[in-house]
Design a protein around this motif. Structure first.
Motif, PDB file in Angstrom:
ATOM      1  N   ALA A  63      70.978 -89.535  68.534  1.00 22.96           N
ATOM      2  CA  ALA A  63      69.625 -88.965  68.531  1.00 22.96           C
ATOM      3  C   ALA A  63      69.674 -87.441  68.498  1.00 22.96           C
ATOM      4  CB  ALA A  63      68.850 -89.446  69.752  1.00 22.96           C
ATOM      5  N   ARG A  64      70.514 -86.855  69.315  1.00 25.08           N
ATOM      6  CA  ARG A  64      70.593 -85.388  69.388  1.00 25.08           C
ATOM      7  C   ARG A  64      71.043 -84.768  68.072  1.00 25.08           C
ATOM      8  NH1 ARG A  64      73.502 -85.948  75.116  1.00 25.08           N
ATOM      9  NH2 ARG A  64      71.651 -85.979  76.440  1.00 25.08           N
ATOM     10  N   GLN A  68      66.833 -86.759  61.010  1.00 29.16           N
ATOM     11  CA  GLN A  68      65.705 -87.629  60.679  1.00 29.16           C
ATOM     12  C   GLN A  68      64.652 -87.649  61.790  1.00 29.16           C
ATOM     13  OE1 GLN A  68      65.028 -89.528  57.945  1.00 29.16           O
ATOM     14  NE2 GLN A  68      63.211 -90.426  58.875  1.00 29.16           N
ATOM     15  N   LEU A  69      65.096 -87.653  63.038  1.00 29.39           N
ATOM     16  CA  LEU A  69      64.181 -87.780  64.169  1.00 29.39           C
ATOM     17  C   LEU A  69      63.459 -86.470  64.474  1.00 29.39           C
ATOM     18  CD1 LEU A  69      66.408 -89.864  66.612  1.00 29.39           C
ATOM     19  CD2 LEU A  69      64.483 -90.698  65.240  1.00 29.39           C
ATOM     20  N   SER A  70      62.199 -86.596  64.862  1.00 30.87           N
ATOM     21  CA  SER A  70      61.427 -85.422  65.271  1.00 30.87           C
ATOM     22  C   SER A  70      61.860 -85.003  66.677  1.00 30.87           C
ATOM     23  CB  SER A  70      59.938 -85.753  65.274  1.00 30.87           C
ATOM     24  OG  SER A  70      59.642 -86.670  66.317  1.00 30.87           O
ATOM     25  N   ALA A  71      61.498 -83.802  67.057  1.00 30.22           N
ATOM     26  CA  ALA A  71      61.784 -83.323  68.414  1.00 30.22           C
ATOM     27  C   ALA A  71      61.101 -84.233  69.436  1.00 30.22           C
ATOM     28  CB  ALA A  71      61.319 -81.880  68.580  1.00 30.22           C
ATOM     29  N   LYS A  74      63.192 -87.373  69.821  1.00 25.03           N
ATOM     30  CA  LYS A  74      64.424 -87.068  70.566  1.00 25.03           C
ATOM     31  C   LYS A  74      64.132 -86.911  72.055  1.00 25.03           C
ATOM     32  CE  LYS A  74      66.737 -84.780  66.718  1.00 25.03           C
ATOM     33  NZ  LYS A  74      67.397 -83.569  66.239  1.00 25.03           N
ATOM     34  N   ASN A  75      63.055 -86.207  72.373  1.00 30.91           N
ATOM     35  CA  ASN A  75      62.673 -86.030  73.779  1.00 30.91           C
ATOM     36  C   ASN A  75      62.310 -87.355  74.427  1.00 30.91           C
ATOM     37  OD1 ASN A  75      63.084 -83.245  73.782  1.00 30.91           O
ATOM     38  ND2 ASN A  75      60.984 -82.819  73.162  1.00 30.91           N
ATOM     39  N   PHE A  76      61.581 -88.190  73.694  1.00 28.64           N
ATOM     40  CA  PHE A  76      61.214 -89.499  74.230  1.00 28.64           C
ATOM     41  C   PHE A  76      62.469 -90.315  74.545  1.00 28.64           C
ATOM     42  CE2 PHE A  76      60.404 -94.027  73.835  1.00 28.64           C
ATOM     43  CZ  PHE A  76      59.413 -94.181  74.782  1.00 28.64           C
TER      44      PHE A  76
END
Length: 89
Positions: A63-64, A68-71, A74-76
């Motif tokens: 994830a980090r 592709q993933l939004s901030a 990633k935080n979730f």
């Protein structure tokens, strides 16, 4: 002679991996795809299966480093995997 333990594949919603043949899908080689899709659109069951199969450290590593993933996603993932919710039944 020691027996080799076979790791059971995670049972992830087929709709998350719709374009792959899940009979031959390699969950080890495709960890990035699985983690990103479950974080973005997975159910609680998908999250638990992903957690069981990959573990917290591997999920957070992917994830980090994901582009592709939004901030927000990633935080979730960080918050959810640090909470007792992933273990609740």
């Amino acid at each position: 002679m020691a027996e080799k333990t076979v790791k059971r594949n995670p049972v992830i919603s087929p709709s998350l991996l719709w374009e792959y043949n899940l009979q031959t899908f390699d969950y080890e080689k495709s960890v990035k795809v699985v983690v990103e899709r479950v974080i973005e659109r997975g159910t609680i069951t998908d999250w638990r299966e992903m957690f069981r199969y990959y573990g917290k450290d591997e999920i957070l590593r992917v994830a980090r480093s994901s582009k592709q993933l939004s901030a927000k996603d990633k935080n979730f993932a960080e918050i959810f995997l640090g909470s007792p919710l992933v273990y609740a039944s």
